[in-house]
Design an enzyme around this catalytic site. Structure first.
Site, PDB file in Angstrom:
ATOM      1  N   HIS A 238       4.484  -6.156   2.470  1.00 51.27           N
ATOM      2  CA  HIS A 238       3.845  -5.000   1.841  1.00 51.27           C
ATOM      3  C   HIS A 238       3.152  -5.459   0.564  1.00 51.27           C
ATOM      4  CE1 HIS A 238       4.405  -2.381  -1.749  1.00 51.27           C
ATOM      5  NE2 HIS A 238       3.717  -1.537  -1.012  1.00 51.27           N
TER       6      HIS A 238
ATOM      7  N   ARG B  95      -2.941  -0.641  -7.798  1.00 50.45           N
ATOM      8  CA  ARG B  95      -3.474   0.696  -8.046  1.00 50.45           C
ATOM      9  C   ARG B  95      -3.793   0.901  -9.531  1.00 50.45           C
ATOM     10  NH1 ARG B  95       1.912   0.630  -6.903  1.00 50.45           N
ATOM     11  NH2 ARG B  95       3.322   1.380  -8.520  1.00 50.45           N
TER      12      ARG B  95
ATOM     13  N   GLY C 152      -2.921  13.907   0.200  1.00 50.35           N
ATOM     14  CA  GLY C 152      -3.637  12.810   0.839  1.00 50.35           C
ATOM     15  C   GLY C 152      -3.632  12.929   2.350  1.00 50.35           C
TER      16      GLY C 152
END
Length: 302
Positions: A105, A109, A258
């Protein structure tokens, strides 16, 4: 502060990572879906499905904005409640087919929270972690070495600090076990100033393929058995549990309206749970628990 610079970097990073993963797979390519968010913004989601190496690989870019930060973003910073926000990032989860290739992963951001007559509050966050099923020490050491190398230009204390944060964050409290062997995690990073914080976020994002692809290439041809496949599917259940119960990115995406399909692309295509399953003592499955799902300094040589 330049949001456009961050956005351009993230879009290019998504391109580079998808290209590298598709080349490593050698069979399938990424399908792209562009989407708009009703409350403001949108993104582009890319998924490689049923490849030769990757059973599912999702690499998302999103850039959303709204009138108020959702609870997941203000839980630790209640003073930001009610502010408008802008959030953009790249997130990915890779679920390989071969049980000897770890799941991985990565997320990087940027957030900005604003309100009239006040300075905007901004921060960077992200990191990456590795979730092996049949781990190899050299893979784990190399993963952490690459993470430390990415941190090194920013100070000797950075890798130990964010490695520890990763160990603490990717932890299933209800299982009393870590999700995997860790890596890096950071959030609320703004005390270095915009340019230095942005440079660190770039270093993390750009080092991901360098950390992961050598492991993929080393293990993708390893023979595997149906027993090992069953254990992989069982351990994937832990991944699902973490993402749905604890993961801030998943919670933020769902709470902010989202695109659900893009948010849940982190979940594996196949998974299983078994009631009160325990590994055989001395087995490779037991070794995962006793030697790898423990907090450890992987670079100390111990």
């Amino acid at each position: 502060m330049s949001v456009s610079k961050v956005k351009n970097f993230l879009l290019n990073l998504q391109d580079e990572i998808c290209s590298g993963l598709a080349e490593a797979d050698g069979q399938e390519s990424f399908r792209e879906d562009s989407w708009d968010r009703e409350g403001g913004g949108g993104g582009r989601s890319r998924v490689l499905y049923q490849g030769a190496v990757f059973e599912q690989a999702g690499v998302n870019f999103s850039h959303v904005h709204g009138d108020a930060l959702p609870p997941s973003a203000t839980a630790a910073r209640p003073e930001l409640a009610g502010r408008g926000f802008e959030a953009l990032g790249v997130s990915l989860v890779i679920h390989p087919r071969n049980p000897h290739v770890p799941t991985s992963h990565m997320n990087v951001r940027f957030f900005s929270a604003e309100k009239p007559d006040a300075e905007p509050v901004w921060w960077f966050g992200g990191g990456y972690d590795l979730t092996p099923y049949y781990p190899y020490r050299e893979d784990v050491v190399e993963w952490h070495q690459t993470a430390r190398d990415a941190c090194a230009p920013f100070g000797d204390e950075v890798y130990p600090r964010f490695k520890q944060w990763c160990d603490e964050y990717f932890y299933l409290k209800h299982r009393s076990e870590p999700r995997g062997v860790g890596g890096l995690f950071f959030d609320d990073l703004n005390d270095w100033g915009f340019e230095q914080s942005f440079a660190f976020m770039q270093a993390v994002g750009e080092s991901y393929l360098e950390a992961y692809l050598p492991i993929v290439r080393r293990r993708r041809e390893t023979p595997w058995t149906e027993h090992e496949r069953e254990f992989q599917l069982y351990r994937r259940g832990r991944y699902v549990e973490f993402n749905l119960v604890y993961d801030r990115g998943t919670l933020f995406g769902l709470q902010s309206g989202g695109r659900t399909e893009s948010i849940l692309m982190s979940l594996p295509p196949l998974v299983s749970w078994r009631y009160n399953w325990q590994p055989e003592p001395g087995s490779r499955e037991a070794e995962l628990y006793t030697e790898y799902l423990v907090e450890r300094d992987w670079l100390s040589g111990q």
